[in-house]
Scaffold this active site. Structure first.
Site, PDB file in Angstrom:
ATOM      1  N   LYS A 124       0.867  -1.198   0.000  1.00  0.00           N
ATOM      2  CA  LYS A 124       0.000   0.000   0.000  1.00  0.00           C
ATOM      3  C   LYS A 124       0.899   1.242   0.000  1.00  0.00           C
ATOM      4  O   LYS A 124       2.130   1.118   0.130  1.00  0.00           O
ATOM      5  CB  LYS A 124      -0.896  -0.039   1.229  1.00  0.00           C
ATOM      6  CG  LYS A 124      -0.137   0.061   2.538  1.00  0.00           C
ATOM      7  CD  LYS A 124      -1.002  -0.223   3.746  1.00  0.00           C
ATOM      8  CE  LYS A 124      -0.179  -0.075   5.008  1.00  0.00           C
ATOM      9  NZ  LYS A 124      -0.860  -0.562   6.200  1.00  0.00           N
ATOM     10  N   TYR A 180      14.958  32.443   2.008  1.00  0.00           N
ATOM     11  CA  TYR A 180      13.830  33.212   2.542  1.00  0.00           C
ATOM     12  C   TYR A 180      14.054  33.524   4.014  1.00  0.00           C
ATOM     13  O   TYR A 180      14.483  32.649   4.769  1.00  0.00           O
ATOM     14  CB  TYR A 180      12.542  32.391   2.450  1.00  0.00           C
ATOM     15  CG  TYR A 180      12.002  32.198   1.049  1.00  0.00           C
ATOM     16  CD1 TYR A 180      11.635  33.289   0.267  1.00  0.00           C
ATOM     17  CD2 TYR A 180      11.826  30.922   0.531  1.00  0.00           C
ATOM     18  CE1 TYR A 180      11.116  33.111  -1.003  1.00  0.00           C
ATOM     19  CE2 TYR A 180      11.305  30.726  -0.738  1.00  0.00           C
ATOM     20  CZ  TYR A 180      10.955  31.819  -1.503  1.00  0.00           C
ATOM     21  OH  TYR A 180      10.440  31.637  -2.750  1.00  0.00           O
TER      22      TYR A 180
HETATM   23  C1  LIG Z   1      -0.010  -1.609   6.725  1.00  0.00           C
HETATM   24  C2  LIG Z   1      -0.586  -2.865   7.182  1.00  0.00           C
HETATM   25  C3  LIG Z   1       0.242  -3.964   7.455  1.00  0.00           C
HETATM   26  C4  LIG Z   1       1.757  -3.901   7.358  1.00  0.00           C
HETATM   27  O1  LIG Z   1       2.313  -3.115   8.390  1.00  0.00           O
HETATM   28  P1  LIG Z   1       3.892  -3.021   8.572  1.00  0.00           P
HETATM   29  O2  LIG Z   1       4.053  -2.400   9.915  1.00  0.00           O
HETATM   30  O3  LIG Z   1       4.386  -2.094   7.500  1.00  0.00           O
HETATM   31  O4  LIG Z   1       4.442  -4.372   8.454  1.00  0.00           O
HETATM   32  C5  LIG Z   1      -0.371  -5.132   7.820  1.00  0.00           C
HETATM   33  N1  LIG Z   1      -1.720  -5.237   7.907  1.00  0.00           N
HETATM   34  C6  LIG Z   1      -2.533  -4.198   7.659  1.00  0.00           C
HETATM   35  C7  LIG Z   1      -4.014  -4.357   7.777  1.00  0.00           C
HETATM   36  C8  LIG Z   1      -2.006  -2.971   7.295  1.00  0.00           C
HETATM   37  O5  LIG Z   1      -2.812  -1.955   7.056  1.00  0.00           O
END
Ligand SMILES: *Cc1c(COP(=O)(O)O)cnc(C)c1O
Length: 383
Positions: free
Chosen positions: A36, A275
């Site tokens: 993701k 700036y």
């Molecule tokens: C993002 C996510 C993970 C993975 O998390 P990490 O800490 O990056 O390993 C696993 N399960 C769900 C539902 C997530 O949203």
């Protein structure tokens, strides 16, 4: 170099990390690669085929658009699982492409049944249970409705998984809560089984849980941050290292971020730089202009804080990080020249800029810095 900066993904680092992750779980436990957030900024199109080459055959994405990109990008068939958003209009596409997905309310389950009827394919659902995170997931009351829908639509629904997400397995502070979540999950699972709903896979673990709660592995672990070579938190790292003889970090950072020196400038002592008045030259200075700013994901909070590498030496950001540019101090790097490679993240000579060194002292920084890297920066795979 057409772009002002670019990212490199190291195949050997990824191979190393995936091998390490597989060593942490039993052979029958599935490893799902969580991609993701545009593969945590690494780029779905570049990262996923590379992960597949390294032996990954199960991917987790957040939404239908990511699933779509993944499907286009993968040279070979793999299991795709959507953890989050599915637009109602996209459900038919999801089911038709045999993409698996989390279900956390009866509305989505109804949409899944509809799509299954239309496509003539079973919807492969993962029932997400509320166990204490209080984000998404079926509570007990709604789960009763979901069970009835499952029972009455056996020809349309496949109970591929039952799952939950832990609310902060990367911090010992949440220990009791995380343990309670696992208990609640186990009990709910037992009840479901007792009523004839046996899933193919049970899964709860993210990276931190994989390391700190081995009993949470069940049938599958969903690993994001660690495959990219970063730890979920310093605590998780310390815990792992504390239990191992060999005190070296087993992970390797996959990503590097590079740019070039766009120009050089001499500034006399006493002048303000950029700036405003946040930086006044304490002596005569030589500055290098870097064509990277906050619009490229280099946080403005690194103004007067960040460091980059030029000619194998550290150079500090001076003044405010602008939208497209920043200045770094190269007074002590007299050989620095126009067109020199600049490392924003990664290694040059004996020096390295780590993700952690980006300095904002938040435990979630690893995740945030990476996902801020814009889609438009080119990403290249290197050995
Ligand atoms: C993002 C996510 C993970 C993975 O998390 P990490 O800490 O990056 O390993 C696993 N399960 C769900 C539902 C997530 O949203």
């Amino acid at each position: 170099m057409l772009h002002t900066s670019y990212l490199e993904l190291s195949k050997s680092a990824l191979q190393n990390n995936i091998q390490f992750l597989k060593q942490q779980i039993a052979p029958q436990v599935q490893l799902s690669s969580v991609i993701k957030g545009n593969a945590y900024g690494h780029g779905i199109e570049q990262f996923a085929p590379l992960a597949q080459e390294c032996g990954i055959n199960h991917f987790s994405v957040f939404s239908t658009d990511e699933a779509h990109r993944l499907l286009q990008a993968l040279p070979q068939r793999a299991t795709i699982m959507i953890l989050g958003f599915i637009d109602e209009a996209a459900m038919e596409w999801v089911v038709a492409n045999e993409i698996e997905f989390f279900v956390f309310d009866v509305e989505r389950l109804a949409e899944a049944i509809e799509a299954a009827k239309k496509t003539g394919k079973k919807a492969k659902v993962h029932l997400e249970l509320e166990t204490g995170m209080n984000r998404s997931g079926f509570d007990r009351t709604n789960l009763v409705h979901a069970q009835a829908m499952l029972r009455n639509n056996k020809e349309h629904l496949l109970l591929q998984g039952v799952c939950t997400h832990l609310a902060g397995a990367e911090s010992l502070q949440n220990h009791e809560r995380v343990l309670r979540q696992q208990e609640i999950f186990a009990k709910a699972l037992q009840r479901l089984r007792g009523q004839g709903h046996a899933p193919n896979q049970r899964h709860v673990a993210c990276s931190a849980a994989m390391i700190s709660y081995p009993e949470s592995h069940l049938d599958m672990v969903r690993v994001g941050i660690m495959q990219y070579g970063l730890w979920p938190s310093p605590e998780t790292y310390r815990q792992f290292i504390g239990q191992h003889e060999d005190k070296v970090d087993p992970l390797q950072r996959v990503i590097s971020w590079k740019s070039r020196v766009m120009g050089l400038k001499h500034v006399p002592q006493g002048e303000y730089i950029g700036y405003g008045t946040s930086f006044q030259a304490p002596r005569d200075m030589n500055l290098a202009l870097i064509p990277v700013g906050y619009s490229c994901g280099y946080s403005r909070s690194l103004s007067n804080q960040g460091q980059v590498l030029v000619r194998g030496h550290r150079a500090s950001v001076v003044g405010i990080v602008n939208m497209n540019m920043m200045m770094v101090d190269v007074t002590n790097i007299p050989e620095a020249g126009r067109g020199d490679e600049v490392i924003l993240l990664g290694k040059q000579g004996d020096e390295v800029i780590t993700v952690a060194s980006f300095g904002e002292l938040s435990t979630q920084l690893n995740y945030e810095l990476l996902t801020r890297l814009p889609l438009t920066i080119p990403r290249y795979v290197v050995e």
